[in-house]
Motif scaffolding. Structure first.
Motif, PDB file in Angstrom:
ATOM      1  N   TYR A   1       0.838  -1.205   0.000  1.00 35.96           N
ATOM      2  CA  TYR A   1       0.000   0.000   0.000  1.00 35.96           C
ATOM      3  C   TYR A   1       0.872   1.254   0.000  1.00 35.96           C
ATOM      4  O   TYR A   1       0.613   2.204  -0.747  1.00 35.96           O
ATOM      5  N   TYR A   2       1.931   1.260   0.809  1.00 38.57           N
ATOM      6  CA  TYR A   2       2.811   2.427   0.888  1.00 38.57           C
ATOM      7  C   TYR A   2       3.905   2.420  -0.184  1.00 38.57           C
ATOM      8  O   TYR A   2       4.657   3.380  -0.309  1.00 38.57           O
ATOM      9  N   ARG A   3       4.012   1.318  -0.903  1.00 36.02           N
ATOM     10  CA  ARG A   3       5.009   1.172  -1.971  1.00 36.02           C
ATOM     11  C   ARG A   3       6.428   1.394  -1.439  1.00 36.02           C
ATOM     12  O   ARG A   3       7.259   2.058  -2.061  1.00 36.02           O
ATOM     13  N   ALA A   4       6.665   0.841  -0.273  1.00 38.25           N
ATOM     14  CA  ALA A   4       7.986   0.981   0.348  1.00 38.25           C
ATOM     15  C   ALA A   4       8.198  -0.157   1.346  1.00 38.25           C
ATOM     16  O   ALA A   4       7.264  -0.536   2.067  1.00 38.25           O
ATOM     17  N   PRO A   5       9.404  -0.721   1.394  1.00 42.54           N
ATOM     18  CA  PRO A   5       9.697  -1.724   2.430  1.00 42.54           C
ATOM     19  C   PRO A   5       9.752  -1.047   3.798  1.00 42.54           C
ATOM     20  O   PRO A   5      10.339   0.024   3.952  1.00 42.54           O
ATOM     21  N   LEU A   6       9.120  -1.665   4.798  1.00 36.58           N
ATOM     22  CA  LEU A   6       9.085  -1.105   6.142  1.00 36.58           C
ATOM     23  C   LEU A   6      10.030  -1.835   7.096  1.00 36.58           C
ATOM     24  O   LEU A   6      10.427  -1.277   8.121  1.00 36.58           O
ATOM     25  N   PHE A   7      10.375  -3.064   6.744  1.00 33.73           N
ATOM     26  CA  PHE A   7      11.272  -3.868   7.575  1.00 33.73           C
ATOM     27  C   PHE A   7      12.357  -4.500   6.709  1.00 33.73           C
ATOM     28  O   PHE A   7      12.141  -4.831   5.549  1.00 33.73           O
ATOM     29  N   ILE A   8      13.523  -4.643   7.301  1.00 31.20           N
ATOM     30  CA  ILE A   8      14.614  -5.420   6.707  1.00 31.20           C
ATOM     31  C   ILE A   8      14.608  -6.760   7.411  1.00 31.20           C
ATOM     32  O   ILE A   8      14.700  -6.838   8.632  1.00 31.20           O
ATOM     33  N   ARG A   9      14.480  -7.847   6.661  1.00 39.17           N
ATOM     34  CA  ARG A   9      14.359  -9.164   7.250  1.00 39.17           C
ATOM     35  C   ARG A   9      15.489 -10.077   6.765  1.00 39.17           C
ATOM     36  O   ARG A   9      15.864 -10.037   5.607  1.00 39.17           O
ATOM     37  N   ASP A  10      16.004 -10.865   7.665  1.00 42.66           N
ATOM     38  CA  ASP A  10      16.823 -12.011   7.282  1.00 42.66           C
ATOM     39  C   ASP A  10      16.477 -13.142   8.238  1.00 42.66           C
ATOM     40  O   ASP A  10      15.540 -13.041   9.022  1.00 42.66           O
ATOM     41  N   LYS A  11      17.207 -14.242   8.206  1.00 42.86           N
ATOM     42  CA  LYS A  11      16.837 -15.405   9.016  1.00 42.86           C
ATOM     43  C   LYS A  11      16.963 -15.147  10.511  1.00 42.86           C
ATOM     44  O   LYS A  11      16.314 -15.799  11.319  1.00 42.86           O
ATOM     45  N   ARG A  12      17.789 -14.180  10.881  1.00 42.46           N
ATOM     46  CA  ARG A  12      18.041 -13.949  12.303  1.00 42.46           C
ATOM     47  C   ARG A  12      17.474 -12.643  12.835  1.00 42.46           C
ATOM     48  O   ARG A  12      17.150 -12.532  14.016  1.00 42.46           O
ATOM     49  N   ASN A  13      17.390 -11.624  11.984  1.00 42.34           N
ATOM     50  CA  ASN A  13      17.070 -10.293  12.491  1.00 42.34           C
ATOM     51  C   ASN A  13      15.941  -9.636  11.712  1.00 42.34           C
ATOM     52  O   ASN A  13      15.729  -9.916  10.516  1.00 42.34           O
ATOM     53  N   VAL A  14      15.232  -8.756  12.407  1.00 41.24           N
ATOM     54  CA  VAL A  14      14.228  -7.881  11.801  1.00 41.24           C
ATOM     55  C   VAL A  14      14.561  -6.457  12.248  1.00 41.24           C
ATOM     56  O   VAL A  14      14.782  -6.209  13.437  1.00 41.24           O
ATOM     57  N   ALA A  15      14.623  -5.527  11.294  1.00 40.66           N
ATOM     58  CA  ALA A  15      14.936  -4.132  11.622  1.00 40.66           C
ATOM     59  C   ALA A  15      14.043  -3.219  10.791  1.00 40.66           C
ATOM     60  O   ALA A  15      13.552  -3.599   9.725  1.00 40.66           O
ATOM     61  N   LEU A  16      13.831  -2.033  11.288  1.00 36.90           N
ATOM     62  CA  LEU A  16      13.042  -1.050  10.568  1.00 36.90           C
ATOM     63  C   LEU A  16      13.877  -0.376   9.483  1.00 36.90           C
ATOM     64  O   LEU A  16      15.055  -0.067   9.694  1.00 36.90           O
TER      65      LEU A  16
END
Length: 302
Positions: free
Chosen positions: A46-61
């Motif tokens: 909806y916002y046309r933008a990633p809100l989180f950075i995800r990998d197997k271990r971490n989640v960040a804004l």
């Protein structure tokens, strides 16, 4: 795909932004983890933008996520305020007010203000919080306080202020101090003493103002202890652990074993101000401001 964003999407985002962990966030929200992931994906599309950075271990804004978190926090805080105000109106009350204050406000205007506020609106709910200057400013900017009584040099952008009381300073000494009965105080006589002061956490600008007093006197004080509480300062002084410099109005209302030596001859003054958020829509704001202005007018006529 074009989704219709609902309040629950922002609630899910808020919890995930706080937890930064999909499983823990899903548990808090009482939903399945895949359902949470799907809601966040819809929000990002909806916002046309990633809100989180995800990998197997971490989640960040992401940067966009950090911005949205700030706005969502403000949104939910405002919704809480609206809910509270509607509840008070339904109970027949005008509103509720949350007031922050420092100790010297109790001696200056706060008791009289509360009496007149209750006389005009007997059912108004008032919450009092004794807080440092810095904590009050932060909470005012987030609309978590309606008013704050503070001592600061400059009013932050977004807040408004009116001066309540301008004080000179007083030196606080134990009643047993050999200079405790001096009619005229020379701070040079105290340069070898230990000082107990309000800390920077109380107010950075106030602390710098007090330090400028020593600078004018040509010596660097030995600051033995710092605190944010006036009564603690007076108790420590009474125990012989040092002397202190405080706003003169603090000598009222405290029953302590100390003497106050007036420092009216020095140029430094400190002003107690009333602050509020310019964007607040609390209906009690104007009511309290009118009472404060009327009190000030009466005091000027005395």
């Amino acid at each position: 795909m074009n989704y219709q964003i609902e309040l629950r999407h922002l609630q899910y985002f808020k919890v995930l932004a706080e937890e930064l962990h999909f499983r823990r966030a899903a548990e808090r929200l009482y939903i399945a983890q895949p359902g949470l992931s799907r809601q966040i994906k819809q929000l990002e599309e909806y916002y046309r933008a990633p809100l989180f950075i995800r990998d197997k271990r971490n989640v960040a804004l992401t940067v966009a996520g950090e911005y949205l978190k700030t706005e969502v926090d403000l949104l939910f805080n405002q919704m809480g305020i609206i809910k509270t105000q509607i509840e008070k109106i339904a109970e027949g009350k005008l509103t509720s007010l949350k007031l922050g204050f420092i100790g010297s406000a109790v001696q200056a205007i706060l008791p009289q203000l509360l009496v007149e506020l209750k006389q005009q609106q007997p059912l108004i709910d008032i919450t009092l919080n004794e807080l440092t200057n810095e904590a009050q400013l932060d909470m005012l900017l987030r609309n978590e306080l309606d008013f704050g009584f503070v001592r600061i040099k400059d009013t932050p952008i977004g807040l408004r202020s009116i001066p309540i009381l301008t004080d000179h300073f007083a030196l606080v000494v134990p009643k047993t101090h050999p200079l405790g009965k001096s009619k005229k105080v020379n701070l040079q006589d105290f340069k070898d003493e230990s000082f107990i002061l309000f800390s920077k956490e109380y107010s950075n600008s106030y602390y710098e103002l007090v330090m400028s007093i020593f600078q004018d006197q040509g010596f660097q004080p030995h600051v033995a202890l710092k605190t944010v509480n006036a009564l603690s300062i007076f108790n420590l002084v009474s125990q012989g652990l040092g002397v202190a410099i405080v706003p003169s109005s603090l000598k009222k209302g405290y029953h302590t074993h100390v003497d106050f030596l007036e420092l009216q001859h020095i140029p430094q003054r400190t002003t107690l101000s009333l602050l509020w958020n310019d964007n607040s829509r609390n209906p009690g704001i104007d009511l309290l401001l009118n009472i404060v202005k009327n009190i000030e007018k009466r005091n000027l006529k005395k």
